[in-house]
Motif scaffolding. Structure first.
Motif, short mmCIF file in Angstrom:
data_model
loop_
_atom_site.label_atom_id
_atom_site.label_comp_id
_atom_site.label_asym_id
_atom_site.label_seq_id
_atom_site.Cartn_x
_atom_site.Cartn_y
_atom_site.Cartn_z
N UNK A 91 0.82 -1.19 0.00
CA UNK A 91 0.00 0.00 0.00
C UNK A 91 0.86 1.25 0.00
N UNK A 92 0.36 2.30 -0.65
CA UNK A 92 1.10 3.56 -0.66
C UNK A 92 0.15 4.70 -1.03
N UNK A 93 0.60 5.91 -0.75
CA UNK A 93 -0.09 7.13 -1.17
C UNK A 93 0.98 8.12 -1.60
N UNK A 115 4.87 7.45 -0.59
CA UNK A 115 5.18 7.01 0.77
C UNK A 115 4.36 5.77 1.09
N UNK A 116 4.96 4.86 1.85
CA UNK A 116 4.31 3.60 2.19
C UNK A 116 3.11 3.84 3.10
N UNK A 117 2.12 2.96 3.00
CA UNK A 117 0.92 3.06 3.83
C UNK A 117 0.34 1.66 4.00
N UNK A 118 -0.38 1.43 5.08
CA UNK A 118 -1.08 0.15 5.22
C UNK A 118 -2.09 0.00 4.07
N UNK A 119 -2.40 -1.22 3.70
CA UNK A 119 -3.37 -1.44 2.65
C UNK A 119 -4.78 -1.16 3.16
N UNK A 120 -5.52 -0.36 2.41
CA UNK A 120 -6.90 -0.03 2.77
C UNK A 120 -7.87 -1.11 2.31
N UNK A 121 -7.53 -1.79 1.21
CA UNK A 121 -8.34 -2.89 0.69
C UNK A 121 -7.41 -4.05 0.35
N UNK A 122 -7.92 -5.26 0.57
CA UNK A 122 -7.19 -6.46 0.20
C UNK A 122 -8.15 -7.44 -0.47
N UNK A 123 -7.62 -8.32 -1.33
CA UNK A 123 -8.49 -9.28 -2.01
C UNK A 123 -9.13 -10.25 -1.01
N UNK A 128 -1.82 7.00 14.06
CA UNK A 128 -0.99 6.04 14.77
C UNK A 128 -0.59 4.86 13.90
N UNK A 129 -1.46 4.48 12.96
CA UNK A 129 -1.16 3.38 12.05
C UNK A 129 -0.24 3.81 10.91
N UNK A 130 -0.31 5.10 10.57
CA UNK A 130 0.49 5.60 9.45
C UNK A 130 0.81 7.07 9.70
N UNK A 131 1.96 7.33 10.28
CA UNK A 131 2.30 8.72 10.61
C UNK A 131 2.78 9.52 9.40
N UNK A 132 2.80 8.88 8.21
CA UNK A 132 3.12 9.61 6.98
C UNK A 132 1.87 10.05 6.23
N UNK A 133 0.71 9.75 6.80
CA UNK A 133 -0.55 10.01 6.10
C UNK A 133 -1.00 11.44 6.35
N UNK A 134 -0.74 12.31 5.37
CA UNK A 134 -1.05 13.73 5.54
C UNK A 134 -2.55 13.97 5.70
N UNK A 135 -3.37 13.13 5.10
CA UNK A 135 -4.81 13.28 5.24
C UNK A 135 -5.25 13.19 6.69
N UNK A 136 -4.57 12.35 7.49
CA UNK A 136 -4.92 12.22 8.90
C UNK A 136 -4.65 13.53 9.63
#
Length: 517
Positions: A48-50, A58-66, A421-429
């Protein structure tokens, strides 16, 4: 879902027969379908990334998975062959346009087979489909873009065709132009909106009786520096030379969908001349979606108006778009196999999926749809429908955005904080947290988070609001200070002679004391 659980021995399959590799993939995916959705997969098939505000990945946890796959063998009807389109109606029935087999497959919301329509009749005679490419369902009526038959057919659930729409009669189309309907939607008053090959003037709008009304939402041309130079040199070229130059016609739409309010969402490939790749068109044909960069940032930088899918596989090429029942927008990129998730502000919330041979990856995507919380993607290379479901991280994003958009800012603060807390690189948060603080009147905290989220515009708004708030809170003190200063100035002016004499005496005393020392 029961169909998938009872068919662990079925495989994806392919046109040349069953292969061991696809058999294993199907067994694994079928097992995944009956696992709790908390874990989804032990090994995630893609990272996952954004993109941040600097255009950096930048890396991010996956929001959707198969969560599983669906194919014809699992449904007991024989393999799909190049599924070209999928559609979900208001009752959550899934319609799969099995293009290569010239049939329509219908399942319920749990992916259990409901019906197969593989025989079509018109006026009592057989009227088979020929490589149909688009499907829409409304109140038990099917609308199918029967591309190679140069028609749109309207039929019931038994394949009885009640109406055909042929090439619209209008002076705006050349007489020898072939009508090749590819995708279509129908609004609340049964007006048809059709995307046709060879027509780039816009979406063909036809009334219920098949009369041409207009070209809807015509695209604009985005001119590059090279295009501007071409326009200049055309003035000096012959007609033969101009004919050899690249066309600067507006880009044709690749796909469309319509929501319950008759807003039409469209997808357009960036490989051709266009302004925005995803749009939301109101009934007047105007784009009401915030203008933004869609897709991979790096691809947008390297692509150009002269590139095509044959010579620039790095460019974004949106093949379809869908909107779920919560208003989130999902754009499907054919070149990368990625799904880009946006809110109604055109802000990129998540990216998932990719091309590849791993579970949950694609060979050649053709369509995307949403069914409740699931995101469905048709893969015409592997002849399957891949089912994605949100992870805990993805569900938190949807919850936070929904709470904010409905005005529940304080409630949105908690999920945004968890996401950070799960993704401190997520500017949207950070932006979400900042918005919550700002709308609660906590401007210093808002400024702090907007700064971390690299949103200069909102930071300026919060800073201005903070100054205004400080002025209001300390207005009495400011007024008192001003009054005191005015009184002191007045006293100084009125008693300036006395003050002057007093200062002289003080200075003389200090001078004598200094001389005595």
């Amino acid at each position: 879902m029961q169909v998938l659980k009872n068919n662990l021995n079925q495989s994806w399959g392919c046109n040349t027969g069953m292969k061991i590799k696809t058999f294993i993939l199907t067994v694994v995916m079928a097992i995944v379908m009956i696992m709790p959705m908390t874990g989804v997969l032990a090994k995630e098939p893609y990272q996952g990334h954004v993109y941040n505000s600097y255009g950096e990945r930048v890396a991010a946890p996956n929001a959707f998975l198969p969560a599983g796959i669906l194919n014809g063998t699992m449904l007991g009807i024989g393999q799909f062959y190049k599924p070209g389109d999928i559609f979900v109606d208001k009752d959550n029935n899934l319609y799969i346009l099995d293009t290569g087999n010239n049939r329509v497959v219908i399942t319920d919301e749990n992916y259990n087979l409901v019906k197969v329509i593989d025989k079509f009749t018109f006026n009592g005679e057989d009227s088979p489909l020929k490589e149909p490419s688009g499907i829409f369902a409304k109140n038990g009526t099917l609308y199918i873009a029967d591309r190679l038959n140069e028609r749109v057919v309207v039929c019931d659930m038994d394949g009885n065709i009640s109406k055909e729409y042929r090439k619209p009669v209008t002076d705006y189309l050349e007489e020898n132009l072939t009508f090749s309907p590819r995708k279509l939607v129908v609004n609340s008053i049964d007006t048809l909106y059709i995307i046709s090959d060879n027509i780039n003037e816009g979406i063909v709008e036809m009334d219920e009786d098949g009369n041409f009304e207009s070209f809807f939402g015509a695209e604009t041309v985005q001119l590059s520096a090279e295009d501007v130079a071409d326009l200049f040199w055309r003035r000096f070229f012959t007609e033969e030379q101009i004919a050899q130059m690249a066309s600067m016609s507006p880009a044709a739409y690749t796909n469309l969908m319509i929501d319950e309010h008759d807003f039409i969402y469209t997808a357009t490939s960036l490989e051709t001349n266009t302004v925005d790749q995803l749009k939301k068109l109101n009934p007047n044909g105007n784009n009401v979606l915030t203008s933004a960069s869609f897709g991979d940032v790096s691809s947008e930088v390297t692509s150009s108006s002269s590139n095509s899918s044959s010579n620039n596989k790095d460019a974004n090429a949106f093949i379809d778009v869908t909107v779920d029942n919560e208003g989130f927008i999902y754009g499907l990129d054919r070149n990368s196999g990625k799904i880009f998730m946006y809110n109604q502000r055109s802000e990129n919330l998540a990216i998932f999926g990719k091309l590849g041979s791993e579970i949950g990856c694609f060979g050649d995507v053709s369509a995307i749809e949403s069914l409740k919380d699931d995101i469905l993607v048709a893969d015409q290379a592997n002849d399957v429908i891949t089912i994605f479901r949100p992870t805990t991280y993805g569900s938190l994003i949807k919850k936070a955005v929904n709470l904010h958009e409905t005005g529940n800012y304080e409630e949105a603060l908690q999920p945004w904080t968890t996401i950070k807390g799960l993704n401190n690189n997520y500017e949207m948060a950070y932006i979400g947290i900042g918005r919550a603080h700002m709308l609660m009147g906590e401007y210093p905290e808002a400024m702090y988070n907007f700064k971390l989220g690299n949103n200069k515009e909102l930071y300026s708004v919060a800073k201005k609001a903070n100054r205004t708030q400080n002025l209001r809170e300390h207005f009495g003190l400011y007024i008192l200070t001003v009054i005191v200063i005015i009184v002191l100035i007045w006293l100084a002016v009125k008693y300036r002679e006395q003050i002057g004499e007093w200062l002289k005496k003080v200075l003389k005393i200090k001078k004598r004391e200094k001389g005595a020392k």
